[in-house]
Design an enzyme around this catalytic site. Structure first.
Site, PDB file in Angstrom:
ATOM      1  N   GLU A 171       0.832  -1.201   0.000  1.00 29.27           N
ATOM      2  CA  GLU A 171       0.000   0.000   0.000  1.00 29.27           C
ATOM      3  C   GLU A 171       0.869   1.255   0.000  1.00 29.27           C
ATOM      4  OE1 GLU A 171      -2.838  -2.997   1.765  1.00 29.27           O
ATOM      5  OE2 GLU A 171      -0.991  -2.214   2.667  1.00 29.27           O
ATOM      6  N   THR A 172       0.320   2.302  -0.599  1.00 31.75           N
ATOM      7  CA  THR A 172       0.891   3.648  -0.569  1.00 31.75           C
ATOM      8  C   THR A 172      -0.230   4.594  -0.165  1.00 31.75           C
ATOM      9  OG1 THR A 172       2.497   3.161  -2.313  1.00 31.75           O
ATOM     10  CG2 THR A 172       1.950   5.475  -1.954  1.00 31.75           C
TER      11      THR A 172
END
Length: 280
Positions: A46-47
């Protein structure tokens, strides 16, 4: 426009032992396609992108992207984003309580000793999966259906279906398939022998945009919903520590606690390991 970014290690016992998160600050001006392109290029599970809140009760807003799509909520991005926001000088409206705005609404985060902990959000989908759904999970995990002693929908955003195996050793022995034609998010949980420092072992598996099966190092959203499940079924009470990432050479430790009001809290260590600026 350049924007600051932080690479934060979440849930690790030491640096480089947890789940990495890229946090892009000052993300105003980036559209959804731009955020997705950055998340895909960085190739982390995830970002996140920090934005001003639209909810007057929130301290900041975050958008959370996997390599393939946006999530309404995820756990290690919640703790890592709060850590980066505080480190950048963010000051919560209420002392000691941070309120994050994300796709599921407001999520409360607070200090838990030397850790951050978030309040597990309500499930978007719970209950018992169908026999066909459980059989499909067994096929992906390449185990016998009889090896799954219990199962539950544990969907608080990513779409988890959780399965219980007979032991932590059984969880660690799973050798899943490498590809699945559809989107699937599987959590595996098994108990360690009583008396140790860790009560449960977890693994999290999900498909990428091309159907490849990926194992996530340490997963806050899954631990949140599994904690709610374990407390509700009497398999856990009060508090416990879960391990995740063992098969990947990580030593994730997730601290789960149920307070007097029945709220489940999910805590872990957060450390900024790299900082910089991005021109993307």
């Amino acid at each position: 426009m350049t924007r600051p970014f932080h690479l934060v290690d979440v849930f690790g016992t030491d640096p480089l032992t947890g789940n990495p998160l890229a946090v892009i600050a000052d993300a105003e001006g980036l559209d959804t396609a731009g955020m997705q392109a950055i998340a895909g290029w960085l190739n982390f599970s995830e970002t996140t992108f920090l934005l001003p809140p639209t909810d007057p009760a929130a301290d900041y807003r975050v958008r959370i992207f996997t390599m393939a799509h946006e999530l309404p909520f995820a756990g290690h991005p919640t703790l890592g984003s709060a850590h980066a926001w505080l480190e950048a000088g963010g000051r919560p409206r209420r002392d000691g309580v941070i309120v994050q705005e994300c796709g599921v609404g407001r999520v409360t985060i607070r200090r838990d000793a030397d850790r951050l902990a978030f309040a597990a959000p309500p499930l978007l989908r719970g209950g018992t999966p169908s026999e066909a759904e459980i059989a499909a999970v067994a096929a992906v995990l390449r185990i016998e259906r009889a090896a799954i002693i219990d199962a539950a929908w544990a969907d608080n955003g990513p779409g988890w279906i959780a399965v219980m195996l007979e032991s932590a050793e059984a969880v660690l022995a799973v050798e899943p398939a490498r590809h699945h034609p559809g989107r699937i998010d599987i959590g595996i949980v098994g108990a360690h022998a009583p008396g140790g420092s860790v009560a449960f072992e977890l693994r999290a598996l999900f498909t990428d945009a091309h159907g490849g099966l990926i194992e996530d190092p340490v997963t806050g959203s899954l631990n949140a919903s599994v904690g709610q499940w374990l407390f509700a079924t009497g398999r856990a009470s009060g508090s416990y520590v879960a391990a995740q990432g063992t098969r990947l050479g990580r030593s994730g430790r997730i601290h789960i606690r149920q307070d007097g009001d029945g709220q489940t809290w999910v805590g872990g260590a957060t450390r900024t390991l790299f900082t910089g600026r991005t021109d993307a």
